[in-house]
Design an enzyme around this catalytic site. Structure first.
Site, PDB file in Angstrom:
ATOM      1  N   ASP A 175      35.030  20.490 -53.917  1.00  0.00           N
ATOM      2  CA  ASP A 175      34.382  19.425 -54.908  1.00  0.00           C
ATOM      3  C   ASP A 175      34.448  17.686 -54.475  1.00  0.00           C
ATOM      4  O   ASP A 175      35.548  17.221 -53.947  1.00  0.00           O
ATOM      5  CB  ASP A 175      34.995  19.446 -56.233  1.00  0.00           C
ATOM      6  N   ARG A 236      23.509  27.414 -62.016  1.00  0.00           N
ATOM      7  CA  ARG A 236      22.098  27.386 -61.823  1.00  0.00           C
ATOM      8  C   ARG A 236      20.902  27.927 -61.270  1.00  0.00           C
ATOM      9  O   ARG A 236      21.553  27.483 -59.617  1.00  0.00           O
ATOM     10  CB  ARG A 236      21.705  25.884 -61.578  1.00  0.00           C
ATOM     11  N   GLU A 265      12.758  30.857 -65.326  1.00  0.00           N
ATOM     12  CA  GLU A 265      13.255  31.770 -66.016  1.00  0.00           C
ATOM     13  C   GLU A 265      12.758  32.151 -67.672  1.00  0.00           C
ATOM     14  O   GLU A 265      11.776  30.859 -67.985  1.00  0.00           O
ATOM     15  CB  GLU A 265      14.885  31.369 -66.578  1.00  0.00           C
ATOM     16  N   HIS A 286      21.046  34.962 -68.365  1.00  0.00           N
ATOM     17  CA  HIS A 286      21.083  33.334 -68.786  1.00  0.00           C
ATOM     18  C   HIS A 286      21.955  33.539 -69.769  1.00  0.00           C
ATOM     19  O   HIS A 286      21.611  32.914 -71.478  1.00  0.00           O
ATOM     20  CB  HIS A 286      20.271  32.175 -68.999  1.00  0.00           C
ATOM     21  N   LEU A 287      23.663  33.997 -70.066  1.00  0.00           N
ATOM     22  CA  LEU A 287      24.159  34.454 -71.430  1.00  0.00           C
ATOM     23  C   LEU A 287      25.578  33.255 -71.051  1.00  0.00           C
ATOM     24  O   LEU A 287      26.671  33.474 -72.066  1.00  0.00           O
ATOM     25  CB  LEU A 287      23.953  36.225 -70.914  1.00  0.00           C
TER      26      LEU A 287
HETATM   27  O1  3PG Z   1      23.638  24.463 -69.317  1.00  0.00           O
HETATM   28  C1  3PG Z   1      24.068  24.859 -69.967  1.00  0.00           C
HETATM   29  O2  3PG Z   1      24.146  24.444 -71.234  1.00  0.00           O
HETATM   30  C2  3PG Z   1      24.145  26.223 -69.849  1.00  0.00           C
HETATM   31  O3  3PG Z   1      23.214  26.597 -69.569  1.00  0.00           O
HETATM   32  C3  3PG Z   1      23.447  27.538 -71.044  1.00  0.00           C
HETATM   33  O4  3PG Z   1      21.770  27.268 -71.898  1.00  0.00           O
HETATM   34  P1  3PG Z   1      21.389  27.551 -72.894  1.00  0.00           P
HETATM   35  O5  3PG Z   1      22.612  26.434 -74.327  1.00  0.00           O
HETATM   36  O6  3PG Z   1      20.190  27.260 -72.498  1.00  0.00           O
HETATM   37  O7  3PG Z   1      22.009  28.817 -73.382  1.00  0.00           O
END
Ligand code: 3PG
Length: 332
Positions: A175, A236, A265, A286-287
């Site tokens: 980082d 991402r 997406e 995207h979970l």
């Molecule tokens: O950036 C974020 O907080 C996450 O990628 C979650 O995205 P979401 O709220 O669309 O599930």
């Protein structure tokens, strides 16, 4: 001019605890999910504020349409890449997020995906549903003693380190901002990227998508990695070059990959679809933040910040998630 939020448009599936808290403080809430852009442009004119997750794109066009009425956009989550922040600032629209509300959930999904790459639970489970009993096909490897590289040592990266350390993995990380001491406190040996590539058995990325992180894992960087490296992206789409992973999976350079996020997406491109369908890939839609706990947390945090901005309750005083302080200054 004081900032007064009276009417809020909720554009994505945000937990009802947000609505309840806003209503308790005299703020009207309207749910209109998945609006096409032309309708969204018409709607934003009628509201003081909007709340989104990552699905709704608050573009320059939407912000221009809302100019004069829309004052705040709240992101129930962390990433604000779906909001045109410079355009918001131009129109005096305050953008705020809930930076830490879903970190644990994103971290836990990352750990689960690392586990799913070590032990093929996804295809083995599917084979059982299809009536098969293939014990030999679904043998795995231990995580114990393997090296996990974490690229991006913010909240999520550090939480991943703490958990995977407990599994006996050696944790290395990179980082540009986190200090060696901060990394060490989470059990991470901070190294340069050049030192990391040849050591990692698993690589997980936890950075925003910015020019410096686009294609951070590419054909070029994979060439420096171990044969059979495994990669995870819960951050991402675009941080890992999907074509490079497909090529690596074919050549054997990459032994497995797990993706929760995609450049587009829902995914439409041939490359992303090939990746999702590859037998050595575990893919989820995207979970990262999709847990009951995270959704309540981010929903409440957005509502609390709206109430704090209104200044109507001594109980809520912080709006620490404000991204564009310049826009906020317009109302102070
Ligand atoms: O950036 C974020 O907080 C996450 O990628 C979650 O995205 P979401 O709220 O669309 O599930």
């Amino acid at each position: 001019m004081p900032l007064s939020i009276k009417n809020v448009l909720v554009c994505d599936a945000v937990d009802k605890s947000c609505v309840e808290l806003l209503q308790e403080h005299g703020i009207n809430v309207t749910y209109k999910l998945k609006l096409p852009v032309d309708e969204l442009c018409k709607e934003v004119k009628k509201f003081d504020a909007a709340i989104v997750r990552s699905d709704t794109k608050i573009t320059a066009e939407v912000l221009a349409a809302g100019a004069g009425s829309l004052k705040v956009v709240g992101r129930a989550g962390a990433g604000v890449d779906n909001i045109d922040v410079p355009a918001a600032t131009k129109h005096n629209v305050v953008v705020l997020n809930t930076p830490g509300g879903n970190s644990i959930s994103a971290c836990e999904l990352t750990c689960i995906l690392i586990g799913a790459l070590a032990r093929p639970v996804v295809p083995a489970g599917q084979s059982m549903k299809e009536g098969r009993w293939d014990r030999k096909l679904y043998s795995g490897t231990e995580l114990y003693g393997k090296t996990l590289a974490i690229l991006g040592l913010g909240r999520i990266g550090r939480e991943v380190a703490i958990r995977m350390n407990a599994w006996g993995m050696k944790i290395i990380g990179y980082d540009p901002i986190t200090t060696e001491a901060e990394a060490k406190a989470a059990g991470i040996e901070k190294l340069t990227l050049e030192e990391i590539w040849p050591q990692a058995d698993y690589i997980t990325v936890h950075t925003p998508l910015i020019p410096a992180t686009r294609n951070l894992i590419s054909t070029e960087t994979l060439a420096k990695c171990k044969q059979g490296v495994k990669v995870v992206n819960v951050a991402r789409g675009g941080i890992i070059d999907e074509q490079a992973i497909l090529d690596g999976l074919e050549s054997g350079k990459v032994a497995g990959a797990a993706f929760d996020v995609y450049p587009e997406e829902p995914p439409k491109s041939v490359i992303t679809k090939a990746l999702i369908n590859h037998p050595k890939v575990v893919a989820t839609p995207h979970l990262g933040a999709s847990t009951a706990e995270a959704q309540v947390r981010v929903a409440v945090e957005v509502a609390e910040q709206f109430i704090a901005l209104n200044g109507t309750s001594p109980k809520y005083t912080t709006y620490a998630g404000v991204i564009n302080k310049e826009a906020l200054a317009h109302y102070q």
